[in-house]
Design an enzyme around this catalytic site. Structure first.
Site: not given
Ligand code: GCV
Length: 672
Positions: A164, A207, A286, A290, A323, A340, A364, A369, A391, A397, A505
Site C-alpha cells: 500500500e 490495514n 490502526k 478508515e 496509532r 479533520r 503522524k 496526512d 510517525e 505518497e 512545494e
C-alpha cells in the site's frame, strides 16, 4: 563509477558497496570479546565479525579474534582498529565510544548492538576512521526505538496492490500470496537498515486484511523466518494486528476490550508469539480508522483498547504502537464545522495518562496526512503523561511517488527540531520513538528512484541523531554510495537533491493548502478532494482561498496549540506565510510577509519551481559516464517525468487561481 555498485546478487548495493568497506578491509581489525566469549556473544556480534572477515578478505587486511589482550594476541601484529565488547564499560544502550591512540582506533560498546553501530560508524568515516586527528567521543541514539513500518500485504490487494502506497515494486517479504521462499534479500535489507541505525521493523500493513491477519496465528512461522533475517542486524520485528482478531481469528463473538475472554485471547496469543519469537517487538494497531475495527464499537476508549493488548505483551517486554490517526472519513463537504485536522487531538488528548506504560501513541507528524506542508501535530505537545512516537513517511505518497526528487530529511529535520513551546524543547525531545513508513520494494534499486535511497538512509540517521544537518547527511550518503567517485558526482547530487523539498512545494499545493492531489495522490487535482467525504481543504471561491481554522471565526484548530503558537497561528499578522492557507481564508490579493500577494506568489512559485526541475534534469546530464549506466538512466527517466509533472502542476494551479481571481500574472506567464 564502478560496476560493483550493483552487487552480483542482482540488487543495488545502496550505501554498502564493497568499496565503502575497503578502508577498514585493507587494515587489521581486532575484535575483542574478552568479557563475552565469541561463541556466547550471539548473532549480532557474529554479524559484525563476519562483516570484518568479509571486508578484510576482499581488501587484503586481516581479522584478529582475540579473547584477551588483542595487541598481544597475534604476535607482533598491531591492529589498526580494535572493536571491544565490554558489558562493564558503562556505555549507554546501543552506544559506543570511539578513540584513537597509539596508531589504533578503538571502538568500545557495552552491548552487541553498540558494537554493530560502532562498526558502521567506522565504515561511515572511511579513511577518516584511521586518521590520528580522529576526535574521541561517545555516541548514543537520541531515540531508543527507530522503526520502519511496512505497509506490505501478503495478498495483492485489489486497490492498493502488494504494498500500500508503495512505489518501488512488490514486497521484499511476500509474493504470490505467501512469504518469499528465498529471504536473502531481506537479510541484505536488514544489513542496510542496521548501517543507517534502524532497529525495529513492522512487517505488514496497518490495514490488516484477511490473509495478513493470520500472521499473528497460523502464519506466525512466516514472521519467525523474517525475524531470523533481521535479528543478526539488531532489528526486532513487530506485527500490525487487527483489533478484531479475537473474533476473526479466535472465534469469539466480541472483541470488547472489557470482556475477559478477549483479554485471555490476547494474552494467550502473545504467549504463543513470544514462544516462537523471544525478541518480538510488539503490535502496531490502526483502530477505528478508515474502516479498521476498534474500541468505539463497544463504547470503549482508545486507552481501553490499547491497554488490553499492552497487558498481553507486558510480561514479555513487548510494546503496542497505537496509532492516533483517527478521524471521520465519511464527512459531508456541505458541513463546514467538521475539521479533520482537529480529530487526533480531540480523540486522544483526553486520554493522556490513561495508557499503560508499554503503549506508545503513534502520531503522524501533521494533523492531516503526510502533506508537503502542514503544521506539526499539536498532539505531540499535549500528552505529557503518554509515550509518543512521531510517525513520518519515507514512502512518497504525497511527495511525488518516488518519481520526483524530494529530499525528505529537509522536512524531517524541520519537524524534529520544531519547538512546541518555543522554549528549546523540541519534537524530538517529546517523542520517545521515531517511526516511518518504508519506501522499499523489490525494485532493483530498492526505492524505485535511486536518489530516494537517500531518504531511507536519512531516516535512520536522523532518528539516531536529529541534529544531523540534511546537507551533511547527503554528503555522508553520497560518500558511501558512490565511493571514490569523481568529485563532480557529489557536486551534481548536491545540486539536484538539496532544496528539492522546497522545489516540490513551489510547484504543488501552495501556502499550506493540502490535498490538491489527483487520484492515487499523484499529480495535480486542485478540486479532487474538495467535495469528497475525506475532508475539505481549500474552500476556494471568487474572493479568496484557505481554511479558517482560527478560534475567532473558524474551526478553532489553532487553539489546540500551546502558546506562543496558538496566538501566532491565530493572527494573520503573525501566521507564517507557508502555513497561511492552512489557518486562514484570505482574499487572493492578501499581501504576504514576503510583500507579494497570494495570487502572485502562486504564479511565481509555480513558474519558478517547474523551471527548477528543468535545471535539475539538465544538471543530472553532467554525471553521464561517471555513475553506473543503469542508475544514470533510471534517474534521467524519472527526472523527465518530474519535469513533465511539474509543468502540469504549474499550468493547472496557475490557471485555477487565474480563473478564480481574475488577477493577471504581473510577470506575464501563460495562463489558460
Ligand atoms: C495504510 C493514508 C493513506 C492510506 C494509509 C493511511 C494510514 O490515508 O492514504 O493508504 O493506510 O494513511 O496511515 O493508515
Amino acid at each position: 563509477m564502478s560496476a560493483d555498485l550493483m552487487s552480483t546478487s542482482g540488487w543495488h548495493a545502496a550505501w554498502l558497496p564493497d568499496e565503502a568497506l575497503a578502508p577498514l578491509g585493507r587494515r587489521v581489525t581486532a575484535v575483542d570479546l574478552t568479557v563475552v566469549s565469541a561463541s556466547g556473544a550471539g548473532p549480532v556480534v557474529a554479524a559484525v565479525v563476519a562483516e570484518v572477515r568479509a571486508a578484510t578478505e576482499r581488501s587484503g587486511g586481516r581479522l584478529v579474534l582475540a579473547d584477551d589482550d588483542v595487541t598481544a594476541a597475534d604476535g607482533d601484529v598491531r591492529p589498526d582498529l580494535v572493536l571491544v565488547l565490554d558489558p562493564d564499560a558503562g556505555l549507554p544502550a546501543e552506544g559506543y565510544a570511539v578513540e584513537r591512540a597509539d596508531g589504533a582506533t578503538r571502538v568500545t560498546a557495552s552491548d552487541d548492538r553498540g558494537l554493530l553501530y560502532g562498526f558502521f560508524h567506522v565504515v561511515r568515516l572511511g579513511e577518516g576512521a584511521f586518521d590520528d586527528a580522529l576526535a574521541a567521543g561517545t555516541h548514543a541514539p537520541a531515540h531508543a526505538v527507530r522503526m520502519l513500518d511496512h505497509w506490505d500485504n501478503v495478498d495483492v490487494h485489489d486497490v492498493m496492490g502488494q504494498v500500500e502506497r508503495g512505489y518501488a515494486g512488490g514486497s521484499l517479504f511476500y509474493a504470490d500470496g505467501r512469504l518469499r521462499p528465498d529471504l536473502r534479500r531481506v537479510g541484505a535489507y536488514a544489513r542496510l537498515l542496521a548501517a543507517s541505525g534502524v532497529n525495529r521493523v513492522a512487517v505488514n500493513n496497518v490495514n490488516v486484511h484477511r490473509t495478513e491477519a493470520h500472521l499473528l496465528t497460523d502464519r506466525l512461522g512466516d514472521v519467525v523466518r523474517l525475524a531470523e533475517q533481521f535479528r543478526p542486524w539488531g532489528i526486532r520485528v513487530h506485527l500490525a494486528v487487527s483489533f478484531a482478531a479475537p473474533m476473526t481469528l479466535g472465534g469469539l463473538d466480541t472483541c470488547d476490550p472489557f470482556d475477559p475472554a478477549v483479554a485471555d485471547w490476547w494474552a494467550d496469543t502473545a504467549r504463543r508469539v513470544y514462544a516462537a519469537i523471544p525478541d518480538f517487538g510488539g503490535f502496531v494497531v490502526k483502530a477505528d480508522s478508515e474502516g479498521q475495527p476498534g474500541p468505539f464499537a463497544y463504547g470503549r476508549t482508545h486507552a481501553d483498547g490499547a491497554n488490553v493488548l499492552a497487558r498481553a505483551l507486558a510480561p514479555f517486554g513487548g510494546t503496542v504502537h497505537w496509532r492516533a490517526f483517527v478521524y471521520d472519513h465519511h464527512q459531508d463537504w456541505r458541513d463546514r464545522k467538521t475539521d479533520r485536522a482537529r480529530a487526533a487531538y480531540d480523540h486522544f488528548t483526553p486520554l493522556d495518562g490513561k495508557f499503560d506504560e508499554n503503549v506508545v501513541v503513534q502520531v503522524k507528524f501533521g494533523p492531516l496526512d503526510f502533506q508537503v506542508r502542514e503544521p506539526v501535530s499539536p498532539v505531540l505537545a499535549a500528552m505529557p503523561r503518554t509515550h509518543l512516537a512521531l510517525e513520518l513517511q519515507v514512502t512518497q505518497e504525497y511527495t511525488g511517488h518516488q518519481k520526483h526528487v524530494y529530499y525528505l530529511p529537509e522536512q524531517w529535520s524541520e519537524i524534529l527540531g520544531w519547538e512546541p513551546w518555543a522554549d528549546g524543547r523540541t519534537v524530538s525531545d517529546v517523542a520517545r520513538d521515531v517511526v516511518a513508513v518504508s519506501n522499499v520494494g523489490d525494485d532493483r534499486f530498492w526505492t524505485g528512484h535511486p536518489l530516494a535511497q537517500a531518504n531511507l538512509y536519512g531516516f535512520g540517521r536522523l532518528a539516531w541523531d536529529p541534529a544531523l544537518s540534511p546537507s551533511d547527511l547527503l554528503d555522508e550518503w553520497v560518500g558511501l554510495t558512490f565511493p571514490g567517485a569523481d568529485a563532480r558526482v557529489r557536486d551534481v547530487l548536491r545540486d539536484v537533491v538539496l532544496g528539492s523539498r522546497a522545489t516540490y512545494e513551489q510547484y504543488t499545493a501552495p501556502l499550506g493548502v493540502c490535498f490538491m492531489v489527483g487520484p492515487g495522490h499523484y499529480g495535480p487535482g486542485v478540486d479532487f478532494y474538495e467535495y469528497s467525504p475525506w475532508g475539505t481543504y481549500h474552500f476556494a471561491d471568487r474572493d479568496g482561498i484557505g481554511v479558517d481554522r482560527t478560534r475567532a471565526s473558524g474551526t478553532g484548530y489553532s487553539g489546540q496549540y500551546p502558546e506562543p503558537w496558538a496566538s501566532t497561528y491565530e493572527s494573520l499578522e503573525t501566521c507564517p506565510d507557508e502555513l497561511l492557507l492552512f489557518f486562514h481564508h484570505v482574499p487572493y490579493t492578501h499581501v504576504l510577509h514576503s510583500g507579494k500577494t497570494v495570487v502572485q506568489h502562486v504564479y511565481d512559485t509555480h513558474t519558478d519551481g517547474a523551471a527548477r526541475t528543468v535545471e535539475m534534469a539538465r544538471r543530472w546530464e553532467d554525471v553521464d559516464g561517471l555513475v553506473e549506466p543503469a542508475l544514470y538512466e533510471r534517474v534521467g527517466e524519472l527526472l523527465a517525468e518530474q519535469v513533465r509533472s511539474a509543468g502540469e502542476w504549474r499550468d493547472q494551479v496557475r490557471t485555477y487561481f487565474w480563473r478564480h481571481s481574475g488577477v493577471p500574472d504581473a510577470r506575464g506567464g501563460p495562463l489558460y
